[in-house]
Motif scaffolding. Structure first.
Motif, PDB file in Angstrom:
ATOM      1  N   UNK A   1       0.823  -1.216   0.000  1.00 28.05           N
ATOM      2  CA  UNK A   1       0.000   0.000   0.000  1.00 28.05           C
ATOM      3  C   UNK A   1       0.852   1.257   0.000  1.00 28.05           C
ATOM      4  N   UNK A   2       1.983   1.221   0.715  1.00 27.39           N
ATOM      5  CA  UNK A   2       2.787   2.433   0.856  1.00 27.39           C
ATOM      6  C   UNK A   2       3.801   2.608  -0.266  1.00 27.39           C
ATOM      7  N   UNK A   3       4.153   1.542  -0.933  1.00 23.61           N
ATOM      8  CA  UNK A   3       5.199   1.613  -1.948  1.00 23.61           C
ATOM      9  C   UNK A   3       4.565   1.639  -3.330  1.00 23.61           C
ATOM     10  N   UNK A   4       5.082   2.516  -4.179  1.00 25.39           N
ATOM     11  CA  UNK A   4       4.533   2.526  -5.537  1.00 25.39           C
ATOM     12  C   UNK A   4       5.236   1.433  -6.335  1.00 25.39           C
ATOM     13  N   UNK A   5       4.502   0.377  -6.610  1.00 23.53           N
ATOM     14  CA  UNK A   5       5.062  -0.754  -7.338  1.00 23.53           C
ATOM     15  C   UNK A   5       4.960  -0.524  -8.840  1.00 23.53           C
TER      16      UNK A   5
ATOM     17  N   UNK B   1       4.865  -5.819  -9.914  1.00 22.17           N
ATOM     18  CA  UNK B   1       3.591  -6.519  -9.748  1.00 22.17           C
ATOM     19  C   UNK B   1       3.646  -7.872 -10.453  1.00 22.17           C
ATOM     20  N   UNK B   2       4.194  -7.900 -11.667  1.00 24.24           N
ATOM     21  CA  UNK B   2       4.329  -9.159 -12.413  1.00 24.24           C
ATOM     22  C   UNK B   2       5.216 -10.146 -11.646  1.00 24.24           C
ATOM     23  N   UNK B   3       6.303  -9.617 -11.076  1.00 24.27           N
ATOM     24  CA  UNK B   3       7.227 -10.475 -10.338  1.00 24.27           C
ATOM     25  C   UNK B   3       6.524 -11.067  -9.111  1.00 24.27           C
TER      26      UNK B   3
ATOM     27  N   UNK C   1       4.221 -13.790 -10.228  1.00 27.16           N
ATOM     28  CA  UNK C   1       4.926 -15.018 -10.610  1.00 27.16           C
ATOM     29  C   UNK C   1       5.369 -15.803  -9.374  1.00 27.16           C
ATOM     30  N   UNK C   2       5.568 -15.110  -8.251  1.00 25.37           N
ATOM     31  CA  UNK C   2       5.932 -15.796  -7.007  1.00 25.37           C
ATOM     32  C   UNK C   2       4.686 -16.378  -6.351  1.00 25.37           C
ATOM     33  N   UNK C   3       3.599 -15.608  -6.354  1.00 26.81           N
ATOM     34  CA  UNK C   3       2.376 -16.012  -5.638  1.00 26.81           C
ATOM     35  C   UNK C   3       1.538 -17.047  -6.386  1.00 26.81           C
ATOM     36  N   UNK C   4       1.493 -16.970  -7.721  1.00 24.47           N
ATOM     37  CA  UNK C   4       0.655 -17.893  -8.493  1.00 24.47           C
ATOM     38  C   UNK C   4       0.952 -19.365  -8.207  1.00 24.47           C
ATOM     39  N   UNK C   5       2.218 -19.793  -8.287  1.00 25.85           N
ATOM     40  CA  UNK C   5       2.492 -21.210  -8.006  1.00 25.85           C
ATOM     41  C   UNK C   5       2.077 -21.604  -6.577  1.00 25.85           C
ATOM     42  N   UNK C   6       2.211 -20.688  -5.619  1.00 23.28           N
ATOM     43  CA  UNK C   6       1.814 -20.972  -4.240  1.00 23.28           C
ATOM     44  C   UNK C   6       0.296 -21.169  -4.156  1.00 23.28           C
ATOM     45  N   UNK C   7      -0.432 -20.346  -4.902  1.00 23.35           N
ATOM     46  CA  UNK C   7      -1.887 -20.415  -4.884  1.00 23.35           C
ATOM     47  C   UNK C   7      -2.361 -21.766  -5.435  1.00 23.35           C
TER      48      UNK C   7
END
Length: 129
Positions: free
Chosen positions: A104-108, A113-115, A118-124
Protein backbone atom coordinates in the motif's frame (compact mmCIF):
# COMPACT_ATOMS: atom_id res chain seq x y z
CA UNK A 1 12.97 -27.60 10.31
CA UNK A 2 15.55 -24.97 9.46
CA UNK A 3 18.59 -24.63 11.67
CA UNK A 4 18.41 -21.73 14.14
CA UNK A 5 20.71 -18.96 13.00
CA UNK A 6 22.05 -16.71 15.77
CA UNK A 7 21.05 -13.06 15.61
CA UNK A 8 23.63 -10.88 13.84
CA UNK A 9 24.17 -7.20 14.66
CA UNK A 10 24.44 -4.55 11.96
CA UNK A 11 28.22 -4.32 12.42
CA UNK A 12 28.54 -8.10 12.24
CA UNK A 13 26.60 -8.02 8.93
CA UNK A 14 29.43 -5.88 7.52
CA UNK A 15 31.93 -8.62 8.39
CA UNK A 16 29.65 -11.31 6.96
CA UNK A 17 29.24 -9.36 3.72
CA UNK A 18 33.02 -9.36 3.27
CA UNK A 19 33.20 -13.11 3.93
CA UNK A 20 30.26 -13.84 1.59
CA UNK A 21 32.00 -11.90 -1.19
CA UNK A 22 35.19 -13.93 -0.83
CA UNK A 23 36.17 -16.58 1.70
CA UNK A 24 38.21 -17.99 3.28
CA UNK A 25 40.00 -14.80 4.34
CA UNK A 26 42.57 -14.00 7.00
CA UNK A 27 41.68 -11.47 9.71
CA UNK A 28 44.02 -9.02 7.93
CA UNK A 29 42.14 -9.51 4.63
CA UNK A 30 38.86 -8.73 6.40
CA UNK A 31 40.42 -5.71 8.11
CA UNK A 32 41.88 -4.25 4.91
CA UNK A 33 38.61 -4.74 3.00
CA UNK A 34 36.54 -3.13 5.77
CA UNK A 35 38.94 -0.23 6.23
CA UNK A 36 38.22 0.77 2.63
CA UNK A 37 34.48 0.93 3.48
CA UNK A 38 34.43 2.03 7.14
CA UNK A 39 36.49 4.00 9.64
CA UNK A 40 36.69 1.04 12.01
CA UNK A 41 39.90 0.24 13.87
CA UNK A 42 41.52 -3.19 13.31
CA UNK A 43 40.82 -4.06 17.00
CA UNK A 44 37.07 -3.43 16.46
CA UNK A 45 37.03 -5.65 13.37
CA UNK A 46 38.88 -8.44 15.20
CA UNK A 47 36.41 -8.21 18.10
CA UNK A 48 33.44 -8.52 15.71
CA UNK A 49 35.11 -11.45 13.93
CA UNK A 50 35.71 -13.19 17.30
CA UNK A 51 32.09 -12.58 18.28
CA UNK A 52 30.87 -14.20 15.04
CA UNK A 53 33.13 -17.21 15.70
CA UNK A 54 31.72 -17.52 19.27
CA UNK A 55 28.17 -17.34 17.85
CA UNK A 56 29.08 -20.16 15.41
CA UNK A 57 28.23 -18.01 12.38
CA UNK A 58 31.84 -17.92 11.18
CA UNK A 59 34.22 -20.87 11.10
CA UNK A 60 38.01 -20.79 11.48
CA UNK A 61 40.50 -22.92 9.58
CA UNK A 62 43.45 -23.38 11.94
CA UNK A 63 45.43 -25.74 9.70
CA UNK A 64 47.72 -23.07 8.28
CA UNK A 65 50.07 -20.83 10.23
CA UNK A 66 47.69 -17.94 9.58
CA UNK A 67 44.06 -18.66 10.48
CA UNK A 68 41.41 -18.10 7.84
CA UNK A 69 37.74 -17.34 8.42
CA UNK A 70 34.69 -18.47 6.44
CA UNK A 71 30.89 -18.13 6.82
CA UNK A 72 29.01 -21.13 8.23
CA UNK A 73 25.68 -19.87 6.81
CA UNK A 74 24.83 -18.60 3.34
CA UNK A 75 23.71 -15.03 2.80
CA UNK A 76 20.25 -16.36 1.87
CA UNK A 77 19.94 -18.30 5.14
CA UNK A 78 20.89 -15.25 7.19
CA UNK A 79 18.60 -12.90 5.26
CA UNK A 80 15.72 -15.35 5.71
CA UNK A 81 16.37 -15.64 9.47
CA UNK A 82 16.59 -11.84 9.82
CA UNK A 83 13.38 -11.33 7.83
CA UNK A 84 11.57 -13.91 9.98
CA UNK A 85 12.82 -12.29 13.17
CA UNK A 86 11.76 -8.84 11.90
CA UNK A 87 8.25 -10.02 10.99
CA UNK A 88 7.86 -11.65 14.43
CA UNK A 89 9.10 -8.56 16.30
CA UNK A 90 7.34 -5.83 14.34
CA UNK A 91 4.24 -7.54 12.95
CA UNK A 92 3.63 -10.22 15.58
CA UNK A 93 4.48 -12.89 13.03
CA UNK A 94 1.76 -11.77 10.60
CA UNK A 95 3.53 -11.72 7.25
CA UNK A 96 0.33 -10.69 5.50
CA UNK A 97 0.08 -7.44 7.56
CA UNK A 98 3.62 -6.54 6.65
CA UNK A 99 3.16 -7.27 2.95
CA UNK A 100 -0.10 -5.31 2.79
CA UNK A 101 1.58 -2.33 4.46
CA UNK A 102 4.55 -2.40 2.09
CA UNK A 103 2.37 -2.82 -1.00
CA UNK A 104 0.00 0.00 0.00
CA UNK A 105 2.79 2.43 0.86
CA UNK A 106 5.20 1.61 -1.95
CA UNK A 107 4.53 2.53 -5.54
CA UNK A 108 5.06 -0.75 -7.34
CA UNK A 109 6.00 -0.76 -10.99
CA UNK A 110 4.19 -3.03 -13.45
CA UNK A 111 7.35 -5.15 -13.45
CA UNK A 112 7.24 -5.46 -9.62
CA UNK A 113 3.59 -6.52 -9.75
CA UNK A 114 4.33 -9.16 -12.41
CA UNK A 115 7.23 -10.47 -10.34
CA UNK A 116 5.00 -10.73 -7.23
CA UNK A 117 2.36 -12.55 -9.30
CA UNK A 118 4.93 -15.02 -10.61
CA UNK A 119 5.93 -15.80 -7.01
CA UNK A 120 2.38 -16.01 -5.64
CA UNK A 121 0.65 -17.89 -8.49
CA UNK A 122 2.49 -21.21 -8.01
CA UNK A 123 1.81 -20.97 -4.24
CA UNK A 124 -1.89 -20.42 -4.88
CA UNK A 125 -2.08 -23.51 -7.12
CA UNK A 126 -0.55 -25.66 -4.34
CA UNK A 127 -3.23 -24.63 -1.81
CA UNK A 128 -6.04 -27.17 -1.32
CA UNK A 129 -9.38 -25.53 -2.18
Amino acid sequence: MSKKIPSISESEWEIMTVLWEEAPLTANDVISTLQERTDWKPKTIRTLLDRLVKKNVVGVNKEQRIYTFFPLYSQDECQHAEAESFVKRIYGGALKSMLVQFIQEDSLSEEDIQELRSILDPKQKKQPH
